[in-house]
Design a protein around this motif. Structure first.
Motif, PDB file in Angstrom:
ATOM      1  N   GLN A 163       1.141   4.147  11.458  1.00 52.87           N
ATOM      2  CA  GLN A 163       2.655   3.657  11.591  1.00 52.87           C
ATOM      3  C   GLN A 163       3.468   4.725  10.649  1.00 52.87           C
ATOM      4  O   GLN A 163       4.734   4.789  10.961  1.00 52.87           O
ATOM      5  N   ASP A 221      -1.949   6.387   7.990  1.00 54.16           N
ATOM      6  CA  ASP A 221      -1.642   5.271   8.693  1.00 54.16           C
ATOM      7  C   ASP A 221      -0.793   5.683   9.997  1.00 54.16           C
ATOM      8  O   ASP A 221       0.069   6.372   9.663  1.00 54.16           O
ATOM      9  N   LYS A 249       0.900  -1.171  -0.105  1.00 55.49           N
ATOM     10  CA  LYS A 249      -0.195  -0.015  -0.105  1.00 55.49           C
ATOM     11  C   LYS A 249       0.957   1.116  -0.110  1.00 55.49           C
ATOM     12  O   LYS A 249       0.703   2.021  -0.887  1.00 55.49           O
ATOM     13  N   THR A 250       1.779   1.461   1.007  1.00 55.96           N
ATOM     14  CA  THR A 250       2.458   2.605   1.101  1.00 55.96           C
ATOM     15  C   THR A 250       3.543   2.668  -0.160  1.00 55.96           C
ATOM     16  O   THR A 250       3.734   3.632  -0.490  1.00 55.96           O
ATOM     17  N   ASN A 306       4.573   5.118   7.556  1.00 51.48           N
ATOM     18  CA  ASN A 306       5.390   4.614   6.693  1.00 51.48           C
ATOM     19  C   ASN A 306       5.750   5.551   5.525  1.00 51.48           C
ATOM     20  O   ASN A 306       6.616   5.683   4.872  1.00 51.48           O
ATOM     21  N   ASP A 319      -2.660   7.093   1.757  1.00 51.02           N
ATOM     22  CA  ASP A 319      -2.088   5.830   2.216  1.00 51.02           C
ATOM     23  C   ASP A 319      -2.968   5.331   3.544  1.00 51.02           C
ATOM     24  O   ASP A 319      -2.917   6.155   4.293  1.00 51.02           O
TER      25      ASP A 319
HETATM   26 MG   LIG Z   1       1.730   0.941   4.732  1.00 46.32          MG
END
Ligand SMILES: [Mg+2]
Ligand SMILES: Nc1ncnc2c1ncn2[C@@H]1O[C@H](COP(=O)(O)OP(=O)(O)OP(=O)(O)O)[C@@H](O)[C@H]1O
Length: 271
Positions: free
Chosen positions: A42, A40, A16-17, A44, A129
């Motif tokens: 995260q 997200d 995805k990222t 990323n 994202d």
């Molecule tokens: Mg990702």
């Protein structure tokens, strides 16, 4: 026509990222004004374009936009990142997701506070994202964008994750608002029989219409084969905070990312 797309699948590590960053870059390289949004927790995408510093900022961030009380204007949290702009993730996104869950109209905030004020005015394309988990942030991303791109590993768990996502998330959302699947992007292919079987199966399923021409089984006879191939440059570019184009301007996957950008421009895989 301006368009927002959410890169999403409720499955970790499918790309995805990687697709979001490099699709934003490909759209920008084609002369469009583009915003990359990292939803997200995260972070990323934020880190992968070299702006990890923004992830724990004390300044205004995405949580000050996705809130009930006195939200700040979205323009205040956007950063210039070369050919495209970035709306970074923030370490507090998990709390922000709780806030979305607990507010009556929280699910509409991405649409109302981010996409609607910017799309068509400041940007031709907004690429979001999304987190790997099913939840309010993921729903808000799909509802906000209205268009979906699904990166898929050519493995059974990845495909069944997609089928589940269609049942549990896409169908219910579609009963209320428009949500188009723009493309399925087979990712990280290296040329084994399982990949061939899964692409062939997809071609004889209702999802056939979502496979871009660079991702079809007739590409198996040719080099480099269909889909986004396994290229170590993708992870090295991410590590260095660069897009694939910045890291390796001659990479053979750039042409495919350009084709994916054209799919987004046309709103249809028959680009
Ligand atoms: Mg990702
Ligand atoms: N085509 C590819 N070739 C080589 N490596 C890849 C490719 N696509 C993704 N990767 C690598 O695989 C890992 C997972 O990719 P990525 O982070 O884009 O997945 P994700 O779906 O965003 O993960 P998450 O669900 O955790 O958000 C990363 O290290 C990335 O660099």
């Amino acid at each position: 026509m301006a368009r927002a797309v959410s890169v999403s699948l409720q499955k970790g590590g499918v790309g995805k990222t990687t697709v979001a960053i490099n699709l934003a870059d490909a759209l920008a390289a084609r002369g469009n004004d583009v915003l990359l949004v990292d939803l997200d927790q995260q972070g990323n995408a934020t880190e992968g374009v070299g702006r990890k510093d923004l992830y724990e900022t004390d300044g205004p961030h995405v949580g000050d936009v996705l809130t009930e009380d006195d939200p700040v204007d979205v323009h205040e949290i956007i950063h210039d990142r070369g050919v495209f702009d970035l709306l970074p993730a923030h370490v507090d996104l998990d709390d922000i997701e709780d806030r979305i869950r607990n507010s009556t109209f929280g699910i509409l905030w991405v649409r109302r506070r981010i996409v609607e004020p910017l799309l068509g005015d400041d940007y031709d394309y907004i690429v979001i994202d999304s987190p790997p988990s099913l939840g309010p942030l993921s729903d808000a991303s799909l509802i906000g964008a209205g268009n979906l791109i699904v990166p898929l590993l050519m493995s059974e768990p990845s495909v069944s994750g997609f089928e589940r996502m269609v049942e549990q998330q896409v169908r219910p959302i579609r009963k209320e608002v428009d949500l188009d699947i723009l493309a399925i992007v087979p990712n990280d292919l290296s040329g084994n029989n399982e990949e061939k079987r899964i692409i062939t199966d997809l071609e004889s399923s209702p999802f056939e219409q979502y496979l871009p021409s660079f991702a079809r089984s007739d590409g198996f006879g040719e080099s480099p084969g269909p889909g986004l191939r396994h290229r170590i440059a993708f992870s090295r570019a991410w590590r260095d905070g660069e897009t694939l184009r910045e890291y390796d301007p001659d990479n053979d996957m750039l042409d495919r990312l350009d084709q994916l950008a054209r799919v987004v421009e046309n709103g249809d895989t028959d680009a």
